[in-house]
Design a protein around this motif. Structure first.
Motif, PDB file in Angstrom:
ATOM      1  N   GLU A   1       0.847  -1.210   0.000  1.00  0.00           N
ATOM      2  CA  GLU A   1       0.000   0.000   0.000  1.00  0.00           C
ATOM      3  C   GLU A   1       0.873   1.247   0.000  1.00  0.00           C
ATOM      4  OE1 GLU A   1      -2.772  -0.339   3.291  1.00  0.00           O
ATOM      5  OE2 GLU A   1      -3.734  -1.977   2.171  1.00  0.00           O
ATOM      6  N   ARG A   2       1.886   1.240   0.849  1.00  0.00           N
ATOM      7  CA  ARG A   2       2.756   2.418   0.927  1.00  0.00           C
ATOM      8  C   ARG A   2       3.588   2.602  -0.341  1.00  0.00           C
ATOM      9  NH1 ARG A   2       6.040   2.608   6.403  1.00  0.00           N
ATOM     10  NH2 ARG A   2       6.899   4.402   5.307  1.00  0.00           N
ATOM     11  N   CYS A   3       3.829   1.518  -1.062  1.00  0.00           N
ATOM     12  CA  CYS A   3       4.517   1.653  -2.356  1.00  0.00           C
ATOM     13  C   CYS A   3       3.574   2.221  -3.415  1.00  0.00           C
ATOM     14  CB  CYS A   3       5.052   0.301  -2.824  1.00  0.00           C
ATOM     15  SG  CYS A   3       6.491  -0.264  -1.877  1.00  0.00           S
ATOM     16  N   GLY A   4       2.288   2.376  -3.065  1.00  0.00           N
ATOM     17  CA  GLY A   4       1.327   2.979  -3.991  1.00  0.00           C
ATOM     18  C   GLY A   4       0.859   2.026  -5.081  1.00  0.00           C
ATOM     19  N   LEU A   5       0.859   0.724  -4.789  1.00  0.00           N
ATOM     20  CA  LEU A   5       0.544  -0.256  -5.823  1.00  0.00           C
ATOM     21  C   LEU A   5      -0.852  -0.844  -5.654  1.00  0.00           C
ATOM     22  CD1 LEU A   5       4.029  -1.976  -5.786  1.00  0.00           C
ATOM     23  CD2 LEU A   5       3.130  -0.352  -7.466  1.00  0.00           C
ATOM     24  N   ASP A   6      -1.486  -1.134  -6.787  1.00  0.00           N
ATOM     25  CA  ASP A   6      -2.764  -1.840  -6.782  1.00  0.00           C
ATOM     26  C   ASP A   6      -2.423  -3.328  -6.822  1.00  0.00           C
ATOM     27  OD1 ASP A   6      -5.380  -2.614  -7.010  1.00  0.00           O
ATOM     28  OD2 ASP A   6      -5.619  -1.943  -9.094  1.00  0.00           O
ATOM     29  N   PHE A   7      -2.720  -4.038  -5.732  1.00  0.00           N
ATOM     30  CA  PHE A   7      -2.288  -5.440  -5.648  1.00  0.00           C
ATOM     31  C   PHE A   7      -3.398  -6.299  -5.052  1.00  0.00           C
ATOM     32  CE2 PHE A   7      -1.868  -5.875  -1.071  1.00  0.00           C
ATOM     33  CZ  PHE A   7      -1.826  -4.557  -0.657  1.00  0.00           C
ATOM     34  N   ARG A   8      -3.244  -7.591  -5.164  1.00  0.00           N
ATOM     35  CA  ARG A   8      -4.115  -8.542  -4.488  1.00  0.00           C
ATOM     36  C   ARG A   8      -3.238  -9.540  -3.735  1.00  0.00           C
ATOM     37  NH1 ARG A   8      -6.956  -5.440  -6.398  1.00  0.00           N
ATOM     38  NH2 ARG A   8      -8.884  -5.598  -7.587  1.00  0.00           N
ATOM     39  N   ALA A   9      -3.664  -9.898  -2.540  1.00  0.00           N
ATOM     40  CA  ALA A   9      -3.014 -10.986  -1.807  1.00  0.00           C
ATOM     41  C   ALA A   9      -3.783 -12.242  -2.172  1.00  0.00           C
ATOM     42  CB  ALA A   9      -3.076 -10.730  -0.309  1.00  0.00           C
ATOM     43  N   VAL A  10      -3.177 -13.140  -2.901  1.00  0.00           N
ATOM     44  CA  VAL A  10      -3.922 -14.282  -3.417  1.00  0.00           C
ATOM     45  C   VAL A  10      -3.455 -15.575  -2.775  1.00  0.00           C
ATOM     46  CG1 VAL A  10      -4.149 -13.058  -5.611  1.00  0.00           C
ATOM     47  CG2 VAL A  10      -2.464 -14.869  -5.412  1.00  0.00           C
ATOM     48  N   GLU A  11      -4.391 -16.475  -2.568  1.00  0.00           N
ATOM     49  CA  GLU A  11      -4.020 -17.789  -2.044  1.00  0.00           C
ATOM     50  C   GLU A  11      -3.254 -18.519  -3.127  1.00  0.00           C
ATOM     51  OE1 GLU A  11      -7.235 -19.960  -0.330  1.00  0.00           O
ATOM     52  OE2 GLU A  11      -7.836 -18.248   0.904  1.00  0.00           O
ATOM     53  N   ALA A  12      -2.145 -19.115  -2.719  1.00  0.00           N
ATOM     54  CA  ALA A  12      -1.255 -19.711  -3.713  1.00  0.00           C
ATOM     55  C   ALA A  12      -1.081 -21.193  -3.451  1.00  0.00           C
ATOM     56  CB  ALA A  12       0.092 -19.013  -3.675  1.00  0.00           C
ATOM     57  N   ASP A  13      -0.664 -21.878  -4.480  1.00  0.00           N
ATOM     58  CA  ASP A  13      -0.350 -23.290  -4.348  1.00  0.00           C
ATOM     59  C   ASP A  13       0.895 -23.422  -3.477  1.00  0.00           C
ATOM     60  OD1 ASP A  13      -0.574 -26.050  -4.912  1.00  0.00           O
ATOM     61  OD2 ASP A  13       1.106 -25.850  -6.289  1.00  0.00           O
TER      62      ASP A  13
ATOM     63  N   GLN B   1       4.049  19.856  -0.984  1.00  0.00           N
ATOM     64  CA  GLN B   1       4.246  19.442   0.403  1.00  0.00           C
ATOM     65  C   GLN B   1       2.993  18.743   0.950  1.00  0.00           C
ATOM     66  OE1 GLN B   1       5.287  22.753   2.853  1.00  0.00           O
ATOM     67  NE2 GLN B   1       6.160  21.460   4.466  1.00  0.00           N
ATOM     68  N   LYS B   2       1.847  19.322   0.618  1.00  0.00           N
ATOM     69  CA  LYS B   2       0.583  18.762   1.100  1.00  0.00           C
ATOM     70  C   LYS B   2       0.332  17.366   0.508  1.00  0.00           C
ATOM     71  CE  LYS B   2      -3.975  20.366   1.282  1.00  0.00           C
ATOM     72  NZ  LYS B   2      -4.919  21.366   0.754  1.00  0.00           N
ATOM     73  N   ALA B   3       0.573  17.250  -0.796  1.00  0.00           N
ATOM     74  CA  ALA B   3       0.334  15.955  -1.455  1.00  0.00           C
ATOM     75  C   ALA B   3       1.257  14.871  -0.898  1.00  0.00           C
ATOM     76  CB  ALA B   3       0.538  16.099  -2.963  1.00  0.00           C
ATOM     77  N   VAL B   4       2.515  15.218  -0.671  1.00  0.00           N
ATOM     78  CA  VAL B   4       3.465  14.227  -0.161  1.00  0.00           C
ATOM     79  C   VAL B   4       3.115  13.866   1.292  1.00  0.00           C
ATOM     80  CG1 VAL B   4       5.899  13.780   0.382  1.00  0.00           C
ATOM     81  CG2 VAL B   4       5.286  14.914  -1.762  1.00  0.00           C
ATOM     82  N   ALA B   5       2.691  14.878   2.065  1.00  0.00           N
ATOM     83  CA  ALA B   5       2.306  14.599   3.455  1.00  0.00           C
ATOM     84  C   ALA B   5       1.112  13.654   3.499  1.00  0.00           C
ATOM     85  CB  ALA B   5       1.990  15.904   4.170  1.00  0.00           C
ATOM     86  N   ALA B   6       0.163  13.854   2.576  1.00  0.00           N
ATOM     87  CA  ALA B   6      -1.013  12.979   2.549  1.00  0.00           C
ATOM     88  C   ALA B   6      -0.575  11.546   2.276  1.00  0.00           C
ATOM     89  CB  ALA B   6      -1.995  13.450   1.480  1.00  0.00           C
ATOM     90  N   GLU B   7       0.422  11.400   1.417  1.00  0.00           N
ATOM     91  CA  GLU B   7       0.941  10.069   1.097  1.00  0.00           C
ATOM     92  C   GLU B   7       1.604   9.449   2.335  1.00  0.00           C
ATOM     93  OE1 GLU B   7       0.410   8.591  -1.719  1.00  0.00           O
ATOM     94  OE2 GLU B   7       1.604   6.820  -1.172  1.00  0.00           O
ATOM     95  N   LEU B   8       2.354  10.273   3.050  1.00  0.00           N
ATOM     96  CA  LEU B   8       3.068   9.756   4.224  1.00  0.00           C
ATOM     97  C   LEU B   8       2.114   9.360   5.343  1.00  0.00           C
ATOM     98  CD1 LEU B   8       6.218  12.054   4.356  1.00  0.00           C
ATOM     99  CD2 LEU B   8       6.057   9.662   3.645  1.00  0.00           C
TER     100      LEU B   8
ATOM    101  N   GLY C   1       5.268   7.490  -3.105  1.00  0.00           N
ATOM    102  CA  GLY C   1       6.034   6.822  -2.048  1.00  0.00           C
ATOM    103  C   GLY C   1       7.370   6.254  -2.495  1.00  0.00           C
ATOM    104  N   ILE C   2       7.532   5.955  -3.783  1.00  0.00           N
ATOM    105  CA  ILE C   2       8.777   5.309  -4.225  1.00  0.00           C
ATOM    106  C   ILE C   2       9.437   6.047  -5.388  1.00  0.00           C
ATOM    107  CG2 ILE C   2       8.075   3.032  -3.395  1.00  0.00           C
ATOM    108  CD1 ILE C   2       7.413   2.249  -6.267  1.00  0.00           C
ATOM    109  N   ALA C   3       8.995   7.285  -5.673  1.00  0.00           N
ATOM    110  CA  ALA C   3       9.615   8.065  -6.754  1.00  0.00           C
ATOM    111  C   ALA C   3      11.048   8.414  -6.376  1.00  0.00           C
ATOM    112  CB  ALA C   3       8.811   9.340  -6.994  1.00  0.00           C
ATOM    113  N   PRO C   4      11.975   8.417  -7.346  1.00  0.00           N
ATOM    114  CA  PRO C   4      13.367   8.760  -7.030  1.00  0.00           C
ATOM    115  C   PRO C   4      13.468  10.170  -6.446  1.00  0.00           C
ATOM    116  CG  PRO C   4      13.169   8.078  -9.342  1.00  0.00           C
ATOM    117  CD  PRO C   4      11.783   8.080  -8.770  1.00  0.00           C
ATOM    118  N   TYR C   5      12.724  11.092  -7.019  1.00  0.00           N
ATOM    119  CA  TYR C   5      12.613  12.463  -6.500  1.00  0.00           C
ATOM    120  C   TYR C   5      11.132  12.838  -6.554  1.00  0.00           C
ATOM    121  CZ  TYR C   5      17.678  13.055  -7.049  1.00  0.00           C
ATOM    122  OH  TYR C   5      19.034  12.915  -6.939  1.00  0.00           O
TER     123      TYR C   5
END
Ligand code: ATP
Ligand code: MG
Length: 574
Positions: free
Chosen positions: A186-198, A563-570, A467-471
Motif C-alpha cells: 500500500e505504501r509503495c502505492g501499488l494496486d495489488f491482491r493478496a492471493v491464495e497460492a499453491d 508538500q501537502k500531497a506528499v504529506a497525505a501520502e506519508l 512513495g517510491i519516486a526517485p525524486y
C-alpha cells in the motif's frame, strides 16, 4: 541536485530484447544498464527508488517485530546436502568450487543458512518467537532471464524467516507478516491482491502471493467480484454444487465416430455442446494409474489432482499405456467398463446424465451415459481449473473475474520441513527437544520497482507513485540565461529541500520541449516550470505527472501544494 551533474543517460532507442514496458522505460530513462543476461547495473535514479522501497520494508518489518541481519551470498554445499536441496534444486543453483576444491553455491534463498544459524544460537523456547530478515542480492540461474528486472538472474530480495515454538505461534507470525506485506505494498502505492497460492511440495500449508495487477503479468489470478477472496488460478477453488440427479431416460448407445478424437471434433461431429461430453484422462501417479473424468469444456487442474493423490505428482500417461488400459487408440478412452484402475470425477459431473464419452473402442463413442448407473467414480472432487464467471466458493454470491498479476511477494508457512531435515531443535517449556516451526517470506525489491512501472506509465514515460519516486519534483527553468528565472528556480528548490522534499533542477541549456520530454520520461510526480512569461505575473506552472491540468501558482503556493500531497501520502505510514 542539478540535472547536469547527475548520471541520467536517457536514450531514444530501446534494445530489441526489451519487450515489456518496465524494461524499456528503465533502460530509456537511464535507470539500468545490462552487464550480462539477467544481470544489471542499477544507476543512481534506480537506487533511490530501491532505497525507498527498502525503507518502507524496514519500517514495516520493524513494526512487525522482525530484526535485520545480513547473511553471506556464498554458501557451502554441506548445508544444502543437509536439507537435501543440493540434489533437488536443479540448474537454477549456481555451483562452484574454491581453490581447495570445496563446493559452494551463490544463494538463491537462505533457508539453509538461517536454519543453521538459529540451530546453533537459539536453545530455548524463551528466545522464541524470532523473526530475522535481510535485504540482499540473490542469484538464480533462471533458464530464461527476461523482462529486465522482472526476471533477472541477480536481483535484490528481502527474505525473512520466522521461528516459533508451536504451529499456532507460526500461524500468528505468518499473519503478522501478511499484514506487514499489505502495508508495504500500500505504501509503495501499488494496486495489488493478496492471493491464495499453491504450496507446491509442502502441501496443505498456508501460502499467499502478493500480486501487482498489470496486463503484462506472468500469473493469472481469479478474484471474486463480490468478496475479498482471490487466488492464483492453480489454486482457485470451486464449491461442489448440490445436484438433484434426474432419472436417466435413455439406455447407453454406441455411436460411430470415425477419426473423431478431440472434444471439439466429437462435439462438432455429433452436433453436441462440449459440455455434454466428458473427457477421460489417464495419469500415472507413482506406479498407479488414475483415471480422471471431467466435463468436456473443463480443464484439469494438476495441483488439485496432486493434492487429491496425497502429494504424488500426476504425469499424463503415454499413448502406449492408454492403449493398454483402454484397449483402444488414444482419443477413445472412457470411464464405462474400465476395470482395475481408480476412476475419480470432477464435482461438476455429480449426477450427470446423457453424457457422451469414449467407448474404449476405436472410432466409437457412447452416448446417454449416466454417472452412477453406467460408471461410478471412487470419488468426486474439485479437480478442474476455475475460470471467469464461475461462482465464488467463499461468499457464493460473486463471480470470478480474471486479472494478470506480477508476483512481488510471497509469504509461506514452512512448518518443520527445514528444522527436521537439518535437525534444528530447541527445548520447550517441559524441557523436551522440538524442531522449530518456521515460515519464510520474500519480497522481490527490484521486481517491485519494475512492477510499479508496469502498472504506472503512459506513452511518454514512467508515472512514479509518490512513495517510491526517485525524486518528488523536477524544477524546470525555461530560460537559463535569464537571471530572474534561474534565481526563482533555485529558490524553489531550496524551499522544497527545506520542506523535506527531493527535487532535481533541470539546469541544462536545452529547449523546453526536450526538458518536458525528459521530465515525463523520468516520471517524478510533480513538475514546476519557471518561465519569463509566468514570472511577469508572479506565477510558475505546477503539473502532476499524468494529469493534463496545469496550475498557475505563486512559487510559495506551488511548494506548499507539493508538500501537502506528499504529506497525505506519508499519512499511510502513520
Ligand atoms: P517466480 O514464480 O516468479 O519464479 P518464485 O516463486 O521463484 O518466483 P520466491 O522464491 O518466492 O519466488 O522469491 C521471493 C520473491 O523474489 C518473489 O516473490 C519475487 O518477487 C522475487 N523473485 C523471484 N525470482 C526472481 C527473479 N528471477 N528476478 C527478480 N525477482 C525475483
Ligand atoms: Mg522462481
Amino acid at each position: 541536485m542539478r540535472y547536469s551533474q547527475l548520471l541520467i543517460p536517457t536514450l531514444k532507442e530501446v534494445p530489441a530484447e526489451a519487450i515489456v514496458v518496465s524494461h524499456q522505460l528503465l533502460f530509456r530513462a537511464g535507470f539500468i544498464r545490462k552487464l550480462a543476461a539477467g544481470i544489471y547495473n542499477l544507476l543512481p535514479l534506480a537506487l533511490r527508488t530501491v532505497h525507498k522501497i527498502e525503507r518502507i520494508i524496514r519500517e514495516e518489518l520493524g513494526r512487525a517485530g522482525a530484526q535485520e541481519l545480513l547473511m553471506p551470498a556464498v554458501q557451502p554445499s554441506e548445508l544444502w546436502e543437509e536439507s537435501g536441496r543440493w540434489q533437488k534444486y536443479g540448474a537454477e543453483l549456481l555451483r562452484f568450487q574454491d581453490r581447495k576444491g570445496a563446493w559452494f553455491c551463490l544463494g538463491p534463498t537462505h533457508e539453509e543458512v538461517i536454519t543453521d544459524l538459529v540451530k546453533r544460537e537459539v536453545r530455548s523456547y524463551r528466545q522464541l518467537p524470532l523473526n530475522l530478515y535481510q535485504i540482499q542480492s540473490k542469484f538464480r540461474d533462471e533458464i530464461r532471464p527476461r523482462f529486465g528486472l522482472m526476471r533477472g538472474r541477480e536481483f535484490l530480495m528481502k527474505d525473512a524467516y520466522s521461528f516459533d515454538a508451536t504451529a499456532e505461534g507460526a500461524h500468528k507470525s505468518y499473519h503478522q507478516m501478511y499484514n506487514a506485506y499489505r502495508r508495504i505494498f500500500e505504501r509503495c502505492g501499488l494496486d495489488f491482491r493478496a492471493v491464495e497460492a499453491d504450496t507446491g511440495n509442502i502441501g496443505g500449508s498456508l501460502s499467499h502471493e502478493f500480486q501487482v495487477l498489470a496486463e503484462s503479468g506472468e500469473d493469472e489470478i481469479l478474484s471474486c467480484d463480490h468478496c475479498t477472496y482471490a487466488a492464483n488460478v492453480e489454486k482457485a477453488e470451486l464449491k461442489a454444487r448440490e445436484v438433484t440427479a434426474g432419472e436417466p431416460t435413455h439406455a447407453v448407445e454406441k455411436v460411430s465416430t470415425p477419426g473423431q478424437k478431440t472434444i471439439a471434433e466429437v462435439a462438432a461431429f455429433l452436433k453436441a455442446a462440449p459440455s455434454a461430453l466428458a473427457k477421460t484422462l489417464l495419469f500415472k501417479a507413482d506406479d498407479k494409474i488414475v483415471v480422471v473424468v471431467l466435463r468436456g469444456d473443463h480443464e484439469v487442474n494438476l495441483p488439485k489432482l496432486k493434492a487429491l493423490l496425497g502429494g504424488v505428482e500426476p504425469v499424463l500417461a503415454s499413448d502406449e499405456v492408454v492403449s493398454k488400459i483402454t484397449g483402444a487408440p488414444p482419443g477413445y478412452a472412457g470411464p464405462v467398463g474400465l476395470a482395475g484402475v481408480e476412476v475419480v470425477a470432477d464435482n461438476a459431473l455429480a449426477g450427470a446424465t446423457d453424457l457422451i464419452v469414449g467407448a474404449n473402442e476405436a472410432d466409437t463413442h457412447l452416448r446417454h451415459v449416466a454417472v452412477g448407473r453406467d460408471f461410478t467414480p471412487s470419488k468426486f472432487a474439485d479437480l478442474r481449473l476455475a475460470r471467469p464467471g464461475d461462482r465464488c466458493p467463499r461468499c457464493e454470491e460473486g463471480k470470478y473475474v480474471t486479472h494478470r498479476g506480477i508476483e512481488v511477494g510471497h509469504v509461506f508457512y514452512l512448518g518443520t520441513k527445514y528444522s527436521v531435515a537439518m535437525n534444528a531443535r530447541f527445548l520447550d517449556d517441559k524441557g523436551e527437544e522440538k524442531p522449530f516451526e518456521m515460515g519464510c517470506y520474500g519480497i522481490g525489491v527490484t521486481r517491485t520497482m519494475a512492477a510499479a512501472i508496469e502498472q504506472n506509465h503512459d506513452a511518454d514515460g514512467i508515472k512514479w507513485p509518490i512513495g517510491i519516486a526517485p525524486y518528488h519534483a523536477m524544477v524546470v527553468p525555461l530560460q537559463m540565461k535569464d537571471a530572474k528565472v534561474v534565481e526563482t528556480a533555485e529558490k524553489i528548490q531550496a524551499d522544497l529541500t527545506a520542506a523535506g522534499l527531493e527535487s532535481v533542477l533541470d539546469d541544462r541549456e536545452e529547449r523546453p520541449g526536450i526538458k518536458f520530454k525528459d521530465a515525463d520520461l523520468l516520471g517524478f510526480p510533480f513538475r514546476i516550470v519557471i518561465g519569463q512569461k509566468g514570472l511577469a505575473g508572479g506565477t510558475v506552472e505546477l503539473k502532476r505527472r499524468g494529469s493534463a491540468e496545469v496550475l498557475n501558482l505563486s512559487p510559495q503556493d506551488a511548494v506548499a501544494h507539493i508538500q501537502k500531497a506528499v504529506a497525505a501520502e506519508l499519512q499511510k505510514s502513520a
